[in-house]
Structure formats: C-alpha cells, structure tokens
Design an enzyme around this catalytic site. Structure first.
Site, PDB file in Angstrom:
ATOM      1  N   ASP A 283      -3.619  -6.039  -7.485  1.00  0.00           N
ATOM      2  CA  ASP A 283      -4.497  -5.314  -6.972  1.00  0.00           C
ATOM      3  C   ASP A 283      -6.184  -4.576  -7.604  1.00  0.00           C
ATOM      4  O   ASP A 283      -6.240  -3.566  -7.701  1.00  0.00           O
ATOM      5  CB  ASP A 283      -3.971  -3.141  -6.627  1.00  0.00           C
ATOM      6  CG  ASP A 283      -2.354  -3.392  -6.004  1.00  0.00           C
ATOM      7  OD1 ASP A 283      -2.306  -4.332  -4.802  1.00  0.00           O
ATOM      8  OD2 ASP A 283      -1.303  -2.800  -6.447  1.00  0.00           O
TER       9      ASP A 283
ATOM     10  N   GLU B 101      -3.907  -2.661   4.791  1.00  0.00           N
ATOM     11  CA  GLU B 101      -4.013  -1.881   4.029  1.00  0.00           C
ATOM     12  C   GLU B 101      -4.675  -2.873   2.468  1.00  0.00           C
ATOM     13  O   GLU B 101      -5.878  -3.724   3.218  1.00  0.00           O
ATOM     14  CB  GLU B 101      -2.451  -2.008   2.721  1.00  0.00           C
ATOM     15  CG  GLU B 101      -2.137  -2.620   2.416  1.00  0.00           C
ATOM     16  CD  GLU B 101      -0.752  -3.062   1.636  1.00  0.00           C
ATOM     17  OE1 GLU B 101      -0.515  -2.276   1.354  1.00  0.00           O
ATOM     18  OE2 GLU B 101      -0.052  -4.513   0.692  1.00  0.00           O
TER      19      GLU B 101
HETATM   20  O1  FUB Z   1       0.585  -2.353  -4.744  1.00  0.00           O
HETATM   21  C1  FUB Z   1       1.278  -1.195  -5.195  1.00  0.00           C
HETATM   22  C2  FUB Z   1       0.529  -1.728  -3.597  1.00  0.00           C
HETATM   23  O2  FUB Z   1       0.890  -3.049  -2.928  1.00  0.00           O
HETATM   24  C3  FUB Z   1      -1.140  -1.618  -2.547  1.00  0.00           C
HETATM   25  O3  FUB Z   1      -0.907  -0.001  -2.874  1.00  0.00           O
HETATM   26  C4  FUB Z   1      -0.802  -2.518  -1.443  1.00  0.00           C
HETATM   27  O4  FUB Z   1      -2.072  -2.886  -2.081  1.00  0.00           O
HETATM   28  C5  FUB Z   1       0.424  -3.761  -1.687  1.00  0.00           C
HETATM   29  O5  FUB Z   1      -1.241  -4.432  -2.888  1.00  0.00           O
END
Ligand code: FUB
Length: 323
Positions: A15, A222
């Site tokens: 991320d 996301e």
């Molecule tokens: O790293 C945890 C979660 O996985 C993140 O918040 C999302 O964007 C995905 O990458």
C-alpha cells in the site's frame, strides 16, 4: 533502486503512498506481518501493527527503512489492523493518516503528526470525528486547500455506512445498483478534522452514467489516490475483485469523475494498491505485489515503475511483468 524490484526485502511492505519531500522520495507503506492464518473476505489476514517509513535519496540510491514511526500500542483508540496510510505536509508539519479498527472493531481514520517526514509520529487521542472505512489519501492542492479521499468495500466496511450509521447487515450494492464511489471531504487548516460533510464521489462512464456495481472491471473498490496532471484531477483506485488499477478524471477535486482507463494489469496477489508521484520531471507509479513471498496475499512488497502519459492526457497501461 532498480525498477520493478522490491524496495526492501527485510520486511514485507504494501500500500505505498509516495511523496517528494525536501527533494527526497518518501514512501508510506503498510507493514505486513507474516503468519500462517487463512485469508478471508474481511481481510483478517492483514494484521499490521505499525508503520515504517521508507526513503530514497534519489532513484539510483538504496532504499532506507527509517525504523518504526508509529505503533498501535501508542494509539489510545486502536484495537488492531493498521492498514494503508498516507502522509501530507502543511505549515511545517507532516500529517500521517491511517486507518485502523477502533475498540468496537469499526474501521476509522486516525492522524498523527511529526516535524519530520520519516517520523516518529505523535498520534491524536481519537480518530478524525466522522471518519470511517479505510485507505486515506490526501491531496494538498496548489491553492493550499486539502482534500481527503478514502473508503474500501468488503473488509473496508464502506457498504456498512450506506444509511449514515454503521450497520453490518446493510446489503451490498449488486447488479444494476449504482456502485459506491470513494468518500471525499475537505480538511480544515488544522489537517486533523473534516471541514465538509463527507460525501461519495460520482464516477461516470463515457456516456455520463454512473458506474454500476456489476461493472467490476471499472467500479471503485478501494485504495484511492489523487494527483493532478496539466490542471486535471486524476482519481485512481483498485477494482478489487478484478485486480486492476484504473483512473477517472475531473475538472474538480470532488468530481464528478469520468472513467478513463486502466493504469496497471493485475499483479501477483489479490490486492493491488498504488500511488502516483512526479519526481524530477518524470512520473512514477508505486505499487505492491506478492512476488517476494511467492504469492502469499498478506506478505507483499513495494515496487515502483515509470508511468507515462499520452499527448491527450491518458495514461499508458502498464503490464507489471513486461518491460
Ligand atoms: O493492506 C490492507 C488492505 O489491503 C488495504 O487497506 C487495501 O487497500 C488492500 O491493499
């Protein structure tokens, strides 16, 4: 640092939110913790507890791990899962934005402050009032106004707030339902509170119609990121279930946005999450995959590659394993 190779290999990182501060590249990643537990749709396998800020003096230099910048044991409101962070600079201070579950298991967004880009960061006593869900990304615009983008489906709990209150049983949008866009709010000058009521951003197709829940190749899942190129606002994000990084553009920071195309084809691993930054006149995509762990979803590694625009402002699609 070679393109498309892990920035660091002594810890697992994911991320990445990349920024140029004081002429250096700083990368704000999640810090994945190895374990033998199983994966599920709530993302329980992502058990992160702290943040390590990475930095590069330039793109030929080795990547430096600046050590622990913030640990959840020092944050009064957090119970677990310190997920994807971002950082912003304003008025001489660095603000680290991070999602984590509160004591009731609800994802909220917190902020921590430092005089230095690599931290250590001092957390606020509580999360940002009115915040929920995951994956904050902050743009400090050229006119000094600051905007926060956030939200994630499934384990990120975004669907559970559709009534305005947290409700685990709220049905997810499906089929021809309008897809949920990421959240948007303007931040106050203090960078620690919302100035405006958070709202969902509209992402439209080429005919001006909202993207639908069934359009999994294009709808928001996301990992939002916001950058500006030639005066246009570029909202980029992950499509989750279909594993693309895609983007949409607008004349305004709060949209409406029009879907424009794909930035990157799927990487090894389920999640895909990125940031885009300009450095010395070129543009770079920071992203992660699971190459370092041979495909274990919660053991990821951060990489970067050059990102190129076409004359008309569209972005050339990157195939992560073909140079
Ligand atoms: O790293 C945890 C979660 O996985 C993140 O918040 C999302 O964007 C995905 O990458």
């Amino acid at each position: 640092m070679k393109e498309r190779t892990p920035l660091v290999t002594h810890i697992f990182t994911a991320d990445p939110s990349a920024h140029v501060f004081n002429g250096k590249i700083y990368v704000y990643p999640s810090h994945d913790i190895p374990h033998d537990g199983e994966d599920n749709d709530d993302g329980d396998e992502y058990r992160m507890e702290d943040y390590h800020i990475l930095s590069l003096d330039n793109l030929d230099a080795d990547c430096v791990d600046n050590g622990e910048a913030l640990h959840m044991k020092n944050i009064p409101w957090v119970s677990k899962q310190m997920w994807a962070p971002d950082c912003a600079y304003k008025n001489g201070k660095y603000y680290l934005y991070f999602p984590a579950r509160d004591k009731d298991g609800i994802f909220r967004i917190g902020v921590a402050v430092s005089d230095k880009p690599e931290g250590p960061f001092e957390p606020e006593e509580s999360y940002i009032e009115g915040s929920y869900s995951i994956d904050p990304a902050v743009l400090v615009d050229e006119d000094g106004r600051s905007y926060i983008y956030y939200g994630g489906l499934w384990g990120g709990q975004l669907e559970m707030w559709q009534t305005g209150k947290f409700d685990e049983n709220t049905p997810r949008p499906v089929g021809k339902d309008k897809a949920l866009g990421p959240m948007f709010a303007e931040l106050n000058e203090d960078m620690k509170s919302f100035k405006t009521e958070p709202k969902h951003l509209e992402i439209l197709d080429e005919n001006g119609n909202p993207l639908l829940a069934e359009d999994e190749d294009r709808r928001y899942f996301e990992g939002p990121w916001m950058h500006k190129y030639n005066g246009l606002y570029y909202l980029s994000y992950s499509t989750g279930t279909t594993h693309y990084l895609v983007y949409a553009t607008s004349e305004n920071p709060d949209g409406p946005f029009t879907y424009r195309g794909r930035i990157m084809e799927p990487v090894i691993g389920w999640t895909t999450h990125h940031s885009i930054v300009e450095y010395q006149g070129k543009w770079y995509l920071f992203y992660h995959d699971c190459e370092l762990s041979n495909g274990i979803n919660h053991r990821r590694c951060v990489k970067y590659t050059e990102l190129k625009y076409n004359e008309d402002g569209t972005i050339q699609t990157i195939k992560p394993y073909e140079m």
